[in-house]
Motif scaffolding. Structure first.
Motif, PDB file in Angstrom:
ATOM      1  N   ASN A 266       1.609 -45.971 -22.214  1.00 33.82           N
ATOM      2  CA  ASN A 266       0.898 -44.692 -22.188  1.00 33.82           C
ATOM      3  C   ASN A 266       0.461 -44.400 -20.760  1.00 33.82           C
ATOM      4  O   ASN A 266      -0.449 -45.053 -20.242  1.00 33.82           O
ATOM      5  CB  ASN A 266      -0.315 -44.744 -23.128  1.00 33.82           C
ATOM      6  CG  ASN A 266      -1.071 -43.419 -23.181  1.00 33.82           C
ATOM      7  OD1 ASN A 266      -0.639 -42.425 -22.586  1.00 33.82           O
ATOM      8  ND2 ASN A 266      -2.188 -43.396 -23.870  1.00 33.82           N
ATOM      9  N   THR A 267       1.108 -43.452 -20.122  1.00 33.64           N
ATOM     10  CA  THR A 267       0.758 -43.099 -18.743  1.00 33.64           C
ATOM     11  C   THR A 267      -0.728 -42.786 -18.617  1.00 33.64           C
ATOM     12  O   THR A 267      -1.385 -43.205 -17.659  1.00 33.64           O
ATOM     13  CB  THR A 267       1.576 -41.870 -18.286  1.00 33.64           C
ATOM     14  OG1 THR A 267       2.966 -42.147 -18.456  1.00 33.64           O
ATOM     15  CG2 THR A 267       1.310 -41.540 -16.833  1.00 33.64           C
ATOM     16  N   GLU A 274      -6.043 -48.037 -11.218  1.00 38.01           N
ATOM     17  CA  GLU A 274      -4.917 -48.963 -11.294  1.00 38.01           C
ATOM     18  C   GLU A 274      -3.691 -48.415 -10.560  1.00 38.01           C
ATOM     19  O   GLU A 274      -2.777 -49.163 -10.206  1.00 38.01           O
ATOM     20  CB  GLU A 274      -4.552 -49.252 -12.750  1.00 38.01           C
ATOM     21  CG  GLU A 274      -5.584 -50.097 -13.497  1.00 38.01           C
ATOM     22  CD  GLU A 274      -5.150 -50.372 -14.924  1.00 38.01           C
ATOM     23  OE1 GLU A 274      -3.963 -50.670 -15.137  1.00 38.01           O
ATOM     24  OE2 GLU A 274      -5.995 -50.256 -15.832  1.00 38.01           O
ATOM     25  N   TRP A 275      -3.655 -47.087 -10.370  1.00 38.82           N
ATOM     26  CA  TRP A 275      -2.525 -46.502  -9.643  1.00 38.82           C
ATOM     27  C   TRP A 275      -2.673 -46.833  -8.160  1.00 38.82           C
ATOM     28  O   TRP A 275      -3.766 -46.773  -7.602  1.00 38.82           O
ATOM     29  CB  TRP A 275      -2.508 -44.988  -9.818  1.00 38.82           C
ATOM     30  CG  TRP A 275      -2.281 -44.542 -11.229  1.00 38.82           C
ATOM     31  CD1 TRP A 275      -3.224 -44.115 -12.112  1.00 38.82           C
ATOM     32  CD2 TRP A 275      -1.034 -44.479 -11.924  1.00 38.82           C
ATOM     33  NE1 TRP A 275      -2.649 -43.785 -13.319  1.00 38.82           N
ATOM     34  CE2 TRP A 275      -1.305 -44.002 -13.232  1.00 38.82           C
ATOM     35  CE3 TRP A 275       0.274 -44.784 -11.582  1.00 38.82           C
ATOM     36  CZ2 TRP A 275      -0.309 -43.823 -14.184  1.00 38.82           C
ATOM     37  CZ3 TRP A 275       1.272 -44.601 -12.529  1.00 38.82           C
ATOM     38  CH2 TRP A 275       0.975 -44.129 -13.803  1.00 38.82           C
ATOM     39  N   SER A 276      -1.576 -47.161  -7.521  1.00 45.37           N
ATOM     40  CA  SER A 276      -1.608 -47.499  -6.101  1.00 45.37           C
ATOM     41  C   SER A 276      -0.616 -46.629  -5.337  1.00 45.37           C
ATOM     42  O   SER A 276       0.153 -45.866  -5.936  1.00 45.37           O
ATOM     43  CB  SER A 276      -1.263 -48.974  -5.897  1.00 45.37           C
ATOM     44  OG  SER A 276       0.118 -49.203  -6.175  1.00 45.37           O
ATOM     45  N   ALA A 277      -0.642 -46.768  -4.023  1.00 44.11           N
ATOM     46  CA  ALA A 277       0.286 -45.999  -3.185  1.00 44.11           C
ATOM     47  C   ALA A 277       1.732 -46.333  -3.520  1.00 44.11           C
ATOM     48  O   ALA A 277       2.628 -45.489  -3.365  1.00 44.11           O
ATOM     49  CB  ALA A 277       0.002 -46.275  -1.716  1.00 44.11           C
ATOM     50  N   ASN A 278       1.985 -47.537  -4.017  1.00 44.28           N
ATOM     51  CA  ASN A 278       3.355 -47.929  -4.368  1.00 44.28           C
ATOM     52  C   ASN A 278       3.887 -47.177  -5.587  1.00 44.28           C
ATOM     53  O   ASN A 278       5.096 -47.177  -5.840  1.00 44.28           O
ATOM     54  CB  ASN A 278       3.415 -49.434  -4.647  1.00 44.28           C
ATOM     55  CG  ASN A 278       3.163 -50.255  -3.397  1.00 44.28           C
ATOM     56  OD1 ASN A 278       3.456 -49.819  -2.288  1.00 44.28           O
ATOM     57  ND2 ASN A 278       2.594 -51.445  -3.569  1.00 44.28           N
ATOM     58  N   ASP A 279       2.987 -46.576  -6.362  1.00 46.47           N
ATOM     59  CA  ASP A 279       3.405 -45.833  -7.552  1.00 46.47           C
ATOM     60  C   ASP A 279       3.802 -44.397  -7.231  1.00 46.47           C
ATOM     61  O   ASP A 279       4.346 -43.697  -8.085  1.00 46.47           O
ATOM     62  CB  ASP A 279       2.263 -45.812  -8.586  1.00 46.47           C
ATOM     63  CG  ASP A 279       1.923 -47.206  -9.090  1.00 46.47           C
ATOM     64  OD1 ASP A 279       2.861 -47.936  -9.467  1.00 46.47           O
ATOM     65  OD2 ASP A 279       0.729 -47.557  -9.104  1.00 46.47           O
ATOM     66  N   TYR A 302     -11.649 -41.365 -15.218  1.00 47.02           N
ATOM     67  CA  TYR A 302     -11.245 -40.296 -14.306  1.00 47.02           C
ATOM     68  C   TYR A 302     -12.480 -39.788 -13.560  1.00 47.02           C
ATOM     69  O   TYR A 302     -13.602 -39.908 -14.066  1.00 47.02           O
ATOM     70  CB  TYR A 302     -10.610 -39.130 -15.078  1.00 47.02           C
ATOM     71  CG  TYR A 302      -9.157 -39.317 -15.470  1.00 47.02           C
ATOM     72  CD1 TYR A 302      -8.677 -40.555 -15.884  1.00 47.02           C
ATOM     73  CD2 TYR A 302      -8.272 -38.260 -15.447  1.00 47.02           C
ATOM     74  CE1 TYR A 302      -7.352 -40.723 -16.249  1.00 47.02           C
ATOM     75  CE2 TYR A 302      -6.938 -38.417 -15.814  1.00 47.02           C
ATOM     76  CZ  TYR A 302      -6.489 -39.658 -16.211  1.00 47.02           C
ATOM     77  OH  TYR A 302      -5.185 -39.829 -16.572  1.00 47.02           O
ATOM     78  N   PRO A 303     -12.315 -39.202 -12.370  1.00 50.53           N
ATOM     79  CA  PRO A 303     -13.463 -38.596 -11.690  1.00 50.53           C
ATOM     80  C   PRO A 303     -14.168 -37.605 -12.612  1.00 50.53           C
ATOM     81  O   PRO A 303     -13.527 -36.923 -13.412  1.00 50.53           O
ATOM     82  CB  PRO A 303     -12.819 -37.885 -10.487  1.00 50.53           C
ATOM     83  CG  PRO A 303     -11.555 -38.649 -10.242  1.00 50.53           C
ATOM     84  CD  PRO A 303     -11.070 -39.092 -11.586  1.00 50.53           C
ATOM     85  N   ALA A 304     -15.492 -37.522 -12.499  1.00 52.53           N
ATOM     86  CA  ALA A 304     -16.298 -36.733 -13.440  1.00 52.53           C
ATOM     87  C   ALA A 304     -15.830 -35.293 -13.540  1.00 52.53           C
ATOM     88  O   ALA A 304     -15.781 -34.722 -14.637  1.00 52.53           O
ATOM     89  CB  ALA A 304     -17.772 -36.789 -13.028  1.00 52.53           C
ATOM     90  N   ILE A 320      -1.215 -34.690  -9.238  1.00 57.59           N
ATOM     91  CA  ILE A 320      -1.730 -34.212  -7.949  1.00 57.59           C
ATOM     92  C   ILE A 320      -2.372 -35.341  -7.146  1.00 57.59           C
ATOM     93  O   ILE A 320      -2.127 -35.489  -5.945  1.00 57.59           O
ATOM     94  CB  ILE A 320      -2.747 -33.077  -8.168  1.00 57.59           C
ATOM     95  CG1 ILE A 320      -2.075 -31.881  -8.860  1.00 57.59           C
ATOM     96  CG2 ILE A 320      -3.364 -32.637  -6.837  1.00 57.59           C
ATOM     97  CD1 ILE A 320      -3.051 -30.856  -9.402  1.00 57.59           C
ATOM     98  N   LYS A 321      -3.191 -36.153  -7.811  1.00 58.59           N
ATOM     99  CA  LYS A 321      -4.004 -37.133  -7.089  1.00 58.59           C
ATOM    100  C   LYS A 321      -3.364 -38.515  -6.963  1.00 58.59           C
ATOM    101  O   LYS A 321      -3.668 -39.244  -6.024  1.00 58.59           O
ATOM    102  CB  LYS A 321      -5.368 -37.276  -7.769  1.00 58.59           C
ATOM    103  CG  LYS A 321      -6.200 -36.005  -7.794  1.00 58.59           C
ATOM    104  CD  LYS A 321      -6.517 -35.487  -6.395  1.00 58.59           C
ATOM    105  CE  LYS A 321      -7.477 -36.379  -5.643  1.00 58.59           C
ATOM    106  NZ  LYS A 321      -7.843 -35.813  -4.324  1.00 58.59           N
ATOM    107  N   LYS A 322      -2.501 -38.894  -7.925  1.00 59.26           N
ATOM    108  CA  LYS A 322      -2.052 -40.280  -7.953  1.00 59.26           C
ATOM    109  C   LYS A 322      -0.543 -40.488  -7.842  1.00 59.26           C
ATOM    110  O   LYS A 322      -0.108 -41.548  -7.384  1.00 59.26           O
ATOM    111  CB  LYS A 322      -2.539 -40.940  -9.256  1.00 59.26           C
ATOM    112  CG  LYS A 322      -4.056 -41.063  -9.368  1.00 59.26           C
ATOM    113  CD  LYS A 322      -4.615 -42.036  -8.336  1.00 59.26           C
ATOM    114  CE  LYS A 322      -6.111 -42.241  -8.502  1.00 59.26           C
ATOM    115  NZ  LYS A 322      -6.633 -43.223  -7.529  1.00 59.26           N
TER     116      LYS A 322
END
Length: 639
Positions: A266-267, A274-279, A302-304, A320-322
């Motif tokens: 589940n994305t 947990e998402w990194s620049a490598n993703d 997630y951010p508020a 957009i963010k990750k």
């Protein structure tokens, strides 16, 4: 019998089986069998290319060793397992082996098999009917035959199309014309080894479109490495078992030998941090499920300001963010509700327009996804901007182009028998231009128009800023009043019956006077009287009068703070009503003539919209009038 007829006849056989209930189970049953059949025939090719090839499947459970019909001494093809024994074999040997005896850590291929069969099921109860299905597959599908191989794509599309009638399974399907058009316009480059992801890949329609787009870039000058590179450039994530199984098979059909980069997870359940620049990837092409909601707890980190449970909104925040690299390109299918929605959708659109360059919105007519949904949808194309860290809010979007996709001549809607076709997008492709020159060659026409978002934003910001500044000033005043009220109330804490209260306040009076004198000018008159009365009461050592003065003053200051907060909210609302409408992207075609309609549903919708606009105008007038007159009725004004 052609392949399409074969698939239909297989489904008819399954309808006679008591264990298979509904289209989704028929498709699930057919797909795991088709997977094993296709995988086996691909293995034959891999064995020809590499004599050392070793199958990830235990030898006994390869299709060729239990399902494939074998010729007897007379050359007549017969099943290897009798119908009376087949169901027992499948349920008690085949599935336990594929579910439990495959070690996913051994190789990417082992991982694929493990994921495919993790939640797969055999629904059939009749051995003879299962044999009949196997016989049909054996007769109809020869993957080594080029014509069969080519037509398998069409049969597969038929199977995916059938998903529309399989309840919620219909959410996986995106018409091939849409996937091909979006992949072409995003234009992932093979020579630059650009990675492509679909974070809600379903059955793999966008990924196969990207594969086809990559292969179209291969020429006689391309190297063998170019051809091999495609497999590593494709990434997909799918939550549900059936579409994941379909997607994996789809990858095999499209000659992706090792579809291990199609993950089953589940994305949205992956933690924000947990998402990194490598993703991050170069290109995202997707149709995220919309209208659904994730379970409680999913997305709680997630951010508020981006926290929501609506699936499409969550995917947009992630993209957009990750997920998208700087200068990475994306194409996303979204419903009209995203374009005109406010609240979290407004925040997401601001994020999109600020952090990305939203350059094109293709507005599709109703019926593109019929009969699954009649909701109007849009194709949003954007590029992630480079980070600008100069202390100011920088928007990458200046101009947004819209293109209204028309129905073909004679069409009033699309349907299952009259779907949208790729050739319909040729006008858009001819008009498209290039992002390298900021689409300078685009021109407005009866279907295309542009919006100067930068000017709209700057005008709205200038008009809203006085209201927002006023709101900030009023909030600051309210905060000071509350701090003063707390100071006075704290002076009484534990001292209401203390005869030494007067002496205590006398020692503290200098600090109290200094703090009170920080008040704004319109409160000075009241506060100076308070200080004088306190001084007089202290000198007389009148404890009761001191207590009454402090309590009344604290109450008064809190009332003034409440009034200031109300005025601040009104000022903020006045500014928001000017600023946030710029993020309404539900912009109609100004070049199209107004269509006269007598459709009751359309007229009712227009009537409701008009009532809403009237109510909004009335509320705006009330708020502005209340803000203008508020100071006449505040406790401070009375003081």
């Amino acid at each position: 019998m052609n392949l399409s007829s074969t698939i239909k006849s297989i489904q008819d056989i399954m309808r006679k089986d008591d264990g298979v209930d509904g289209d989704a189970q028929r498709l699930g049953q057919l797909t795991w069998m088709l997977f094993l059949k296709v995988f086996d025939q691909r293995e034959e090719e891999w064995e020809d290319d590499n004599t050392a090839y070793k199958s990830p499947l235990p030898e006994r459970y390869r299709w060729r060793n239990w399902a494939a019909y074998k010729a007897d001494a007379e050359g007549k093809k017969k099943p290897q397992i009798a119908g009376s024994e087949l169901i027992s074999f499948v349920n008690n040997e085949l599935f336990p082996a594929l579910k439990d005896q495959i070690d996913a850590s051994q190789s990417p291929q082992h991982k694929v098999i493990k994921q495919v069969f993790e939640d797969a099921n055999n629904y059939m109860k009749s051995g003879p009917q299962m044999l009949a299905v196997i016989e049909k597959l054996e007769d109809a599908i020869n993957f080594h035959d080029f014509k069969t191989r080519a037509s398998l794509g069409d049969v597969y599309e038929q199977m995916l199309n059938d998903l529309r009638g399989a309840g919620n399974a219909g959410e996986f399907y995106t018409p091939r014309a849409i996937t091909a058009f979006m992949a072409t316009q995003v234009n992932p480059r093979l020579d630059q080894r650009e990675t492509v992801m679909d974070p809600a890949c379903g059955t793999g329609g966008f990924l196969t479109a990207a594969i086809d787009h990559f292969r179209n870039q291969i020429t006689t000058k391309s190297s063998a490495e170019d051809k091999r590179a495609i497999e590593a450039l494709i990434h997909g994530i799918e939550k549900k078992q059936l579409p994941h199984l379909l997607c994996t098979t789809n990858m095999l059909l499209h000659e992706i030998d090792n579809p291990g980069q199609i993950e089953r997870r589940n994305t949205l359940g992956i933690g924000w941090n947990e998402w990194s620049a490598n993703d991050k990837v170069d290109c995202i092409i997707t149709n995220p499920p919309f209208g659904g909601y994730e379970d409680d707890g999913v997305g709680s980190d997630y951010p508020a300001d981006l926290r929501t449970r609506e699936t499409a909104d969550m995917f947009m925040a992630l993209i957009i963010k990750k997920l998208l690299k700087e200068n990475g390109r994306a194409a996303v299918v979204l419903p009209d509700g995203f374009l005109f929605g406010d609240g979290i959708k407004g925040v997401l659109k601001k994020l999109l327009l600020r952090d990305c360059k939203l350059h094109t919105i293709i507005r599709l007519p109703k019926g593109v996804f019929a009969p699954y949904t009649t909701i109007k949808t849009n194709l949003l194309f954007f590029t992630k901007g480079a980070t600008v860290d100069d202390g100011t809010e920088h928007f990458h979007t200046d101009t947004i182009w819209f293109y209204e996709h028309p129905y073909p001549a004679g069409y009033k809607s699309y349907s299952k028998t009259k779907p949208i076709r790729l050739e319909e997008f040729k006008p858009e492709q001819d008009w498209w231009g290039t992002e390298a020159n900021d689409f300078a060659d685009r021109v407005e026409n009866e279907f295309a128009w542009k919006v100067d978002f930068k000017s709209k934003r700057e005008q709205a910001e200038a008009a809203a800023q006085p209201h927002l500044d006023k709101a900030e000033q009023l909030r600051a005043k309210a905060g000071l009043k509350r701090r003063q009220a707390k100071y006075l109330a704290d002076s009484l804490t534990g001292r209401r019956n203390d005869p030494a209260l007067a002496a205590y306040l006398k020692d503290q009076l200098a600090d109290l006077q200094g703090d009170l004198k920080k008040a704004d000018a319109d409160g000075q008159a009241y506060l100076s009287v308070l200080v004088e009365e306190l001084q007089s009461a202290i000198e007389r050592e009148s404890t009761q009068q001191i207590i009454a003065l402090l309590e009344n003053s604290a109450t008064h200051l809190r009332d003034v703070a409440d009034s200031l907060d109300l005025q601040a909210r009104d000022a903020q609302a006045a500014g928001d009503r000017i600023y946030w409408p710029i993020f309404n992207l539900d912009i109609k075609n100004p070049n199209a003539p107004e269509e006269e309609t007598h459709d009751p549903e359309v007229l009712l919708e227009k009537y409701k919209k008009l009532l809403g606009e009237i109510e909004e105008t009335e509320n705006q007038l009330k708020s502005e009038l209340a803000a203008a007159l508020a100071h006449h009725f505040s406790p401070e004004a009375e003081a």
